[in-house]
Design a protein around this motif. Structure first.
Motif, mmCIF file in Angstrom:
data_model
loop_
_atom_site.group_PDB
_atom_site.id
_atom_site.type_symbol
_atom_site.label_atom_id
_atom_site.label_comp_id
_atom_site.label_asym_id
_atom_site.label_seq_id
_atom_site.Cartn_x
_atom_site.Cartn_y
_atom_site.Cartn_z
ATOM 1 N N PHE A 57 0.829 -1.213 0.000
ATOM 2 C CA PHE A 57 0.000 0.000 0.000
ATOM 3 C C PHE A 57 0.862 1.260 0.000
ATOM 4 O O PHE A 57 0.589 2.207 -0.748
ATOM 5 N N PHE A 58 1.905 1.284 0.827
ATOM 6 C CA PHE A 58 2.755 2.477 0.892
ATOM 7 C C PHE A 58 3.550 2.664 -0.404
ATOM 8 O O PHE A 58 3.843 3.797 -0.791
ATOM 9 N N ASN A 59 3.902 1.567 -1.049
ATOM 10 C CA ASN A 59 4.537 1.695 -2.366
ATOM 11 C C ASN A 59 3.556 2.280 -3.383
ATOM 12 O O ASN A 59 3.934 3.118 -4.212
ATOM 13 N N TYR A 60 2.319 1.846 -3.306
ATOM 14 C CA TYR A 60 1.263 2.375 -4.174
ATOM 15 C C TYR A 60 1.050 3.856 -3.890
ATOM 16 O O TYR A 60 0.916 4.673 -4.808
ATOM 17 N N LEU A 61 1.056 4.208 -2.610
ATOM 18 C CA LEU A 61 0.888 5.604 -2.206
ATOM 19 C C LEU A 61 2.049 6.460 -2.713
ATOM 20 O O LEU A 61 1.860 7.570 -3.218
ATOM 21 N N GLN A 62 3.262 5.922 -2.608
ATOM 22 C CA GLN A 62 4.450 6.648 -3.061
ATOM 23 C C GLN A 62 4.414 6.885 -4.567
ATOM 24 O O GLN A 62 4.833 7.952 -5.041
ATOM 25 N N ASN A 63 3.901 5.919 -5.314
ATOM 26 C CA ASN A 63 3.810 6.083 -6.770
ATOM 27 C C ASN A 63 2.826 7.170 -7.175
ATOM 28 O O ASN A 63 2.970 7.783 -8.240
ATOM 29 N N LYS A 64 1.828 7.410 -6.336
ATOM 30 C CA LYS A 64 0.829 8.442 -6.632
ATOM 31 C C LYS A 64 1.249 9.818 -6.111
ATOM 32 O O LYS A 64 0.663 10.836 -6.517
ATOM 33 N N LEU A 65 2.234 9.855 -5.223
ATOM 34 C CA LEU A 65 2.618 11.103 -4.564
ATOM 35 C C LEU A 65 3.032 12.220 -5.526
ATOM 36 O O LEU A 65 2.711 13.397 -5.278
ATOM 37 N N PRO A 66 3.769 11.929 -6.626
ATOM 38 C CA PRO A 66 4.141 13.018 -7.543
ATOM 39 C C PRO A 66 2.946 13.805 -8.071
ATOM 40 O O PRO A 66 3.068 15.007 -8.340
ATOM 41 N N ILE A 67 1.789 13.157 -8.204
ATOM 42 C CA ILE A 67 0.590 13.854 -8.674
ATOM 43 C C ILE A 67 0.202 14.933 -7.677
ATOM 44 O O ILE A 67 -0.089 16.084 -8.048
ATOM 45 N N LEU A 68 0.208 14.572 -6.388
ATOM 46 C CA LEU A 68 -0.149 15.539 -5.350
ATOM 47 C C LEU A 68 0.854 16.681 -5.295
ATOM 48 O O LEU A 68 0.467 17.859 -5.210
ATOM 49 N N LEU A 69 2.145 16.353 -5.345
ATOM 50 C CA LEU A 69 3.175 17.385 -5.254
ATOM 51 C C LEU A 69 3.082 18.368 -6.417
ATOM 52 O O LEU A 69 3.256 19.577 -6.237
ATOM 53 N N PHE A 70 2.809 17.839 -7.602
ATOM 54 C CA PHE A 70 2.664 18.723 -8.764
ATOM 55 C C PHE A 70 1.420 19.599 -8.625
ATOM 56 O O PHE A 70 1.433 20.783 -8.973
ATOM 57 N N ALA A 71 0.341 19.014 -8.104
ATOM 58 C CA ALA A 71 -0.905 19.773 -7.941
ATOM 59 C C ALA A 71 -0.768 20.863 -6.885
ATOM 60 O O ALA A 71 -1.498 21.861 -6.916
ATOM 61 N N MET A 72 0.172 20.689 -5.944
ATOM 62 C CA MET A 72 0.348 21.668 -4.874
ATOM 63 C C MET A 72 1.153 22.889 -5.320
ATOM 64 O O MET A 72 1.162 23.913 -4.627
ATOM 65 N N ILE A 73 1.836 22.812 -6.461
ATOM 66 C CA ILE A 73 2.650 23.948 -6.909
ATOM 67 C C ILE A 73 1.790 25.182 -7.223
ATOM 68 O O ILE A 73 2.128 26.283 -6.792
ATOM 69 N N PRO A 74 0.674 25.036 -7.955
ATOM 70 C CA PRO A 74 -0.175 26.219 -8.151
ATOM 71 C C PRO A 74 -0.696 26.799 -6.840
ATOM 72 O O PRO A 74 -0.899 28.015 -6.735
ATOM 73 N N VAL A 75 -0.902 25.932 -5.848
ATOM 74 C CA VAL A 75 -1.342 26.407 -4.531
ATOM 75 C C VAL A 75 -0.240 27.250 -3.897
ATOM 76 O O VAL A 75 -0.503 28.336 -3.367
ATOM 77 N N LEU A 76 1.002 26.763 -3.957
ATOM 78 C CA LEU A 76 2.124 27.538 -3.434
ATOM 79 C C LEU A 76 2.266 28.857 -4.185
ATOM 80 O O LEU A 76 2.534 29.903 -3.577
ATOM 81 N N GLY A 77 2.071 28.818 -5.499
ATOM 82 C CA GLY A 77 2.128 30.043 -6.289
ATOM 83 C C GLY A 77 1.092 31.050 -5.840
ATOM 84 O O GLY A 77 1.376 32.261 -5.751
ATOM 85 N N PHE A 78 -0.120 30.576 -5.505
ATOM 86 C CA PHE A 78 -1.178 31.477 -5.049
ATOM 87 C C PHE A 78 -0.853 32.052 -3.667
ATOM 88 O O PHE A 78 -1.116 33.231 -3.395
ATOM 89 N N ILE A 79 -0.293 31.214 -2.793
ATOM 90 C CA ILE A 79 0.086 31.702 -1.457
ATOM 91 C C ILE A 79 1.160 32.774 -1.577
ATOM 92 O O ILE A 79 1.123 33.799 -0.875
ATOM 93 N N LEU A 80 2.120 32.566 -2.462
ATOM 94 C CA LEU A 80 3.145 33.589 -2.706
ATOM 95 C C LEU A 80 2.524 34.852 -3.282
ATOM 96 O O LEU A 80 2.923 35.963 -2.943
ATOM 97 N N PHE A 81 1.536 34.664 -4.141
ATOM 98 C CA PHE A 81 0.864 35.801 -4.776
ATOM 99 C C PHE A 81 0.193 36.703 -3.741
ATOM 100 O O PHE A 81 0.306 37.936 -3.798
ATOM 101 N N ILE A 82 -0.497 36.104 -2.763
ATOM 102 C CA ILE A 82 -1.195 36.915 -1.758
ATOM 103 C C ILE A 82 -0.249 37.409 -0.667
ATOM 104 O O ILE A 82 -0.497 38.443 -0.055
#
Length: 295
Positions: free
Chosen positions: A170-195
């Motif tokens: 399960f944790f290997n499966y979770l690790q394989n999906k993690l890059p999707i979350l990290l990439f999706a969080m970049i626009p969020v970080l960009g917005f936090i920097l923006f405000i």
């Protein structure tokens, strides 16, 4: 003496109509010359593309590591082709990191999580049994469909975490999906920097470019610490995040051109908001992945 050309009346690349005197397509730039593809042409295409990428990569990495915010400012000032573009740089470095993590650790990070948990498997199972028993009355008062979903979910968790091999899978499966979350969080970080670093002359995309370079730097540091851990069995993972804090401050001060106090205060806001949102995102991500995981 110039080479003799066998002209086409239309470009084979973009189908634009060409005049006889045209040596190149005015629309896409392809040479207007009929010739057979040769081995030499293929080799030239490969080497020119590879070495062009290779040169851009190492040049970009040099400036990324040793000149904080330089790549962001260069890109926003229009100097685009001299370096790898922000999103390409991020994707390449993050891809390299996750491949490296899989090769060097062979799941050791996951194994450590599982091994730590394995010592408490019986206790966890007992607690979950007790929890299920305590919630029986509550479930009887709820809608049957919701009851079934909750019971199935808890049963799945029990099956996963009561078995060492299943937990590792399960944790290997979770690790394989993690890059999707990290990439999706970049626009969020960009917005936090923006405000947090709002300036009229800075658009959201400017902050997003800066966020991409920050994340790329973090993955470089994580790659370095992963190699050190693999070669010398020294856990120096904390160094990557310490380096990010120092690097992030220097980069933000140069990029946003604010005072030391103002930069520190705004970065503190960025850090708190990002951690808070990341916890919510990670929790949600965990349950979504758990729901999609098949035992």
């Amino acid at each position: 003496m110039g080479k003799r050309r066998r002209k086409r009346i239309s470009c084979p690349n973009c189908k634009t109509h060409l005049k006889e005197e045209m040596n190149f397509c005015f629309n896409c730039g392809q040479e207007n010359h009929i010739r057979r593809v040769t081995v030499k042409m293929l080799i030239n295409d490969f080497t020119s593309t590879y070495f062009s990428f290779d040169n851009k990569l190492f040049r970009s990495l040099k400036f990324l590591l040793f000149k904080p915010s330089f790549l962001s400012l260069e890109y926003l000032n229009g100097k685009i082709e001299a370096y790898l573009r922000p999103i390409r740089l991020y994707v390449f470095i993050s891809f390299f990191f996750f491949i490296l993590l899989g090769v060097t650790s062979n799941g050791s990070v996951i194994n450590n999580i599982v091994d730590t948990r394995n010592d408490k498997i019986e206790k966890v199972a007992e607690e979950q049994d007790k929890t299920l028993a305590d919630k029986t009355t509550k479930y009887e008062q709820e809608d049957t469909l919701i009851e079934d979903i909750d019971a199935d979910f808890e049963e799945k968790m029990k099956q996963i975490f009561s078995d060492k091999k299943e937990a590792r899978n399960f944790f290997n499966y979770l690790q394989n999906k993690l890059p999707i979350l990290l990439f999706a969080m970049i626009p969020v970080l960009g917005f936090i920097l923006f405000i947090s670093f709002y300036k009229k002359e800075y658009f959201y995309i400017d902050h997003l470019v800066f966020a991409l370079h920050l994340q790329a730097f973090l993955f470089v540091m994580l790659s370095i610490t992963t190699i050190i851990d693999w070669m010398f069995s020294e856990d120096v993972g904390g160094f990557a995040f310490l380096a990010l804090l120092i690097y992030g401050f220097i980069a933000a001060k140069k990029f946003y051109k604010r005072s030391i106090i103002s930069t520190l205060f705004r970065l503190l806001i960025v850090g708190v908001l990002h951690v808070f949102i990341s916890i919510i995102a990670l929790t949600t991500f965990f349950f979504v992945v758990m729901n999609s995981y098949s035992i």
